[in-house]
Write an enzyme that holds these catalytic residues in place. Structure first.
Site, short mmCIF file in Angstrom:
data_model
loop_
_atom_site.label_atom_id
_atom_site.label_comp_id
_atom_site.label_asym_id
_atom_site.label_seq_id
_atom_site.Cartn_x
_atom_site.Cartn_y
_atom_site.Cartn_z
N GLU A 45 0.82 -1.20 0.00
CA GLU A 45 0.00 0.00 0.00
C GLU A 45 0.87 1.27 0.00
O GLU A 45 1.84 1.36 0.75
CB GLU A 45 -0.89 -0.02 1.25
CG GLU A 45 -1.78 1.21 1.42
CD GLU A 45 -2.59 1.16 2.70
OE1 GLU A 45 -3.58 1.90 2.78
OE2 GLU A 45 -2.23 0.38 3.62
N LYS A 113 -9.35 2.66 -2.50
CA LYS A 113 -9.68 2.19 -1.16
C LYS A 113 -11.06 2.64 -0.74
O LYS A 113 -11.44 3.80 -0.93
CB LYS A 113 -8.62 2.70 -0.17
CG LYS A 113 -8.60 2.01 1.19
CD LYS A 113 -7.35 2.44 1.96
CE LYS A 113 -7.23 1.75 3.30
NZ LYS A 113 -5.99 2.15 4.01
N CYS A 149 -5.69 -2.96 2.40
CA CYS A 149 -5.47 -2.89 3.85
C CYS A 149 -6.79 -2.92 4.63
O CYS A 149 -7.38 -3.98 4.80
CB CYS A 149 -4.65 -1.64 4.20
SG CYS A 149 -3.86 -1.72 5.83
N LYS A 181 -0.01 -7.94 17.47
CA LYS A 181 -0.93 -7.62 16.39
C LYS A 181 -0.96 -8.70 15.31
O LYS A 181 -1.99 -8.89 14.65
CB LYS A 181 -0.54 -6.28 15.75
CG LYS A 181 -1.55 -5.76 14.74
CD LYS A 181 -1.13 -4.41 14.20
CE LYS A 181 -2.19 -3.81 13.29
NZ LYS A 181 -1.77 -2.49 12.76
N GLY A 290 23.75 9.78 27.03
CA GLY A 290 24.29 9.83 28.38
C GLY A 290 24.14 8.47 29.03
O GLY A 290 23.03 7.95 29.14
N GLY A 294 22.59 3.36 34.97
CA GLY A 294 21.26 2.81 35.23
C GLY A 294 20.79 1.91 34.11
O GLY A 294 21.38 1.82 33.04
N ASP A 296 17.98 2.00 32.18
CA ASP A 296 17.39 2.56 30.95
C ASP A 296 18.47 2.94 29.94
O ASP A 296 18.38 2.58 28.76
CB ASP A 296 16.54 3.80 31.29
CG ASP A 296 15.37 3.47 32.18
OD1 ASP A 296 14.72 2.44 31.95
OD2 ASP A 296 15.11 4.25 33.11
N SER A 297 19.46 3.68 30.37
CA SER A 297 20.51 4.08 29.42
C SER A 297 21.32 2.88 28.96
O SER A 297 21.79 2.84 27.81
CB SER A 297 21.42 5.14 30.03
OG SER A 297 22.10 4.66 31.18
N THR A 397 16.53 8.55 26.92
CA THR A 397 16.49 7.22 27.52
C THR A 397 15.33 7.03 28.50
O THR A 397 15.34 6.08 29.29
CB THR A 397 17.81 6.92 28.24
OG1 THR A 397 18.01 7.87 29.29
CG2 THR A 397 18.99 6.98 27.28
N GLU A 402 8.23 6.80 33.13
CA GLU A 402 8.73 8.15 33.41
C GLU A 402 8.06 9.18 32.50
O GLU A 402 7.69 10.27 32.94
CB GLU A 402 10.24 8.18 33.22
CG GLU A 402 10.99 7.32 34.21
CD GLU A 402 12.47 7.16 33.87
OE1 GLU A 402 13.23 6.72 34.75
OE2 GLU A 402 12.86 7.47 32.73
#
Length: 552
Positions: A45, A113, A149, A181, A290, A294, A296-297, A397, A402
């Site tokens: 598509e 469509k 689609c 999905k 950075g 931790g 996440d980074s 990050t 958060e």
């Protein structure tokens, strides 16, 4: 002799706006189909423009360029298989999402469509006009019906095609990923096959576009709902499917069935692919971030290394007096395990200069979150300076937990161009780190093994902006927070419903308040990989100014 028809399916990665480059991809796929003796080569598509175009497709010059490119493809691909390709079509009645069938040097059929999706990330009713259902078209010995689609998610289009003589259904898609999905797609397409009694080809594009990831995963179903072919998720490929005429109609011969990875691998692959494509399609080849020590980074650094290769990733440690020795050690360990460069820039000098400059105005006031945020903003300033100087995109990050409650500093740790974790809750960050440590795949450019030390995963999360700071000083435990957030965001539940489920009312109200108060931050945040049906941006559109709170 059994009559056969070869259909070449191109699960490829177009780029929005790169019309001529997309045409080149289409031509290459057509040539491969020509060499393989295909009767038709099919693309996805809106392939010629890339997808989604958003309001770019409302620009007349853009549509003219796309339509001219398709006409040129028809002329250039005259001697060989038919070519099916998605693109815009405009006439005096309006602008349409179309699928073109090119044969013998001309446009032999144009399907428009009918059902226009207008939810989540889709605004097609804003862009296109809904068309009447198009009938089937003939290519060689076979009559093909093409629901575009969304048209295949409704039984009226497919049943009309079956009633008007279609012998197979070819469904070109621009269907973006969200977790689990693929199973839903399969179930809906099985329903279409059962209703019509026709084989169905589900052809989906692959690649990243802004926050969305098109995950491919194309497949072919026979009328018995038997899976005749399954293409890989997240990988571009071109494959040939052979149909043969039987007493009961056309049937697809069994072809390769690629395995389906679990949801943890799918999410991780989506983050890697979206970052890789976002960078490549915007002209970047290197990143920096950075690295705090931790979790996440550490995960973002790993995703970046897997997307680009460790040599293209710069990690920067920016310690203050509150940065623990463990954090410094852990940051060094992550960078070393990945093989990424690690630079260290202490922020004590810049912080002293800012403190001195503000001292006359802050005199008589106790230190508070202002001073904490100055540290974060100084880090953002230094990282952006490196980004400008070296042409490396800065990655942010912050995880979804958060981002949801605003536990991030605007113009500080939120500064940057892309955030792979934006739709990944903190509790899933921990599990994703464990998954990556235990698994390695050929599409990962980073090293195998435990690249994220267990101590990074296990230690209590902290922003380290004041002595002995822990995230849980300011937030509920992440297991509780994430459960409430999923109910408020993904589930759209009321406060009363969540309290009935066993959560503390004051905690739920506090979390709800933080979500609404943080809308202005999210409005200014970097884009990031969409993993769920309620990612922050197009999936969830809330006003910045909002005084309503759930009274239940």
């Amino acid at each position: 002799m059994t009559q056969t028809f070869r259909l070449t399916l191109a699960q490829l990665n177009p780029t929005v706006g790169a019309i001529d480059a997309n045409a080149d991809l289409a031509r290459t796929a057509w040539q491969e189909g020509q060499r393989a003796g295909a009767g038709m080569v099919a693309l996805t598509e809106m392939f010629i423009t890339g997808y989604q175009t958003q309001d770019l497709v409302l620009k007349p010059a853009f549509v003219n360029h796309a339509m001219a490119a398709i006409e040129r493809l028809a002329r250039e691909c005259a001697d060989g298989p038919a070519l099916g390709i998605g693109g815009p079509y405009r006439d005096d009645s309006g602008l349409y999402n179309a699928y073109y069938v090119l044969q013998d040097g001309q446009i032999a059929a144009r399907i428009l469509k009918h059902h226009l999706p207008n939810e989540g990330v889709f605004d097609e009713k804003r862009l296109f006009r809904a068309a009447p259902v198009s009938g089937p078209y003939r290519v060689g010995p076979i009559r093909i019906g093409t629901p575009i689609c969304e048209d295949a998610w409704y039984d009226d289009v497919t049943e009309t095609l079956a009633e008007t003589g279609a012998e197979i259904l070819l469904v070109p898609n621009g269907s973006p990923y969200w977790r689990n999905k693929h199973e839903l797609r399969m179930n809906v397409m099985v329903a279409r096959v059962v209703e019509t009694g026709l084989p169905l080809v589900y052809l989906n594009m692959v690649g990243g576009q802004d926050d969305q990831v098109f995950d491919g995963g194309s497949f072919v179903l026979n009328p018995s709902a038997e899976l005749a072919a399954q293409f890989p998720l997240f990988d571009a490929c071109i494959r040939h499917i052979d149909f043969e005429r039987t007493e009961d109609g056309w049937r697809a011969r069994r072809a390769e069935l690629d395995p389906m990875p679990d949801e943890w691998e799918q999410d991780y692959h989506a983050m890697v692919l979206s970052l890789r494509d976002y960078l490549a399609k915007t002209g970047f080849s290197r990143v920096l971030l950075g690295l705090s020590g931790g979790v996440d980074s550490a995960l973002v650094a790993t995703i970046a290394a897997d997307a680009l290769g460790p040599e293209a990733v710069r990690c920067v440690m920016l310690p203050s007096e509150y940065t623990s020795a463990h954090s410094l050690e852990d940051a060094r360990a992550v960078a070393a395990n990945l093989g990424c460069r690690l630079d260290t820039i202490p922020i004590s000098g810049p912080r002293a200069a800012v403190t001195e400059a503000l001292a006359p105005l802050f005199a008589g006031r106790e230190p508070d979150i202002t001073e904490e945020n100055i540290q974060s903003r100084l880090r953002g300033l230094l990282l952006m300076a490196l980004s400008n100087k070296f042409g490396e995109m800065l990655l942010t990050t912050g995880n979804k937990s958060e981002v949801a409650v605003g536990y991030a500093t605007i113009y500080g740790d939120m500064a940057g161009g892309y955030n792979p974790l934006k739709d990944l809750y903190k509790t899933r960050v921990f599990q994703t780190c464990r998954w990556r440590n235990a698994n390695h795949r050929p599409w990962m450019k980073g090293p195998a093994g435990e690249v994220i030390p267990q101590r990074v995963i296990d230690k209590p999360p902290s922003a380290e902006l004041r002595p002995d700071q822990k995230d849980e000083d300011s937030l509920p435990p992440y297991a509780v927070l994430d459960a409430i957030l999923e109910r408020l965001i993904e589930g759209d539940q009321s406060v009363a419903e969540i309290v009935t489920a066993g959560f503390d009312r004051d905690t739920v109200r506090r979390v709800e308040r933080l979500i609404y108060l943080s809308e202005y931050k999210r409005f200014q945040s970097a884009p990031g990989t969409r993993l769920t049906r309620k990612a922050f941006w197009l999936d969830r559109r809330y006003p910045i100014v909002n005084r309503w709170r759930d009274p239940s």
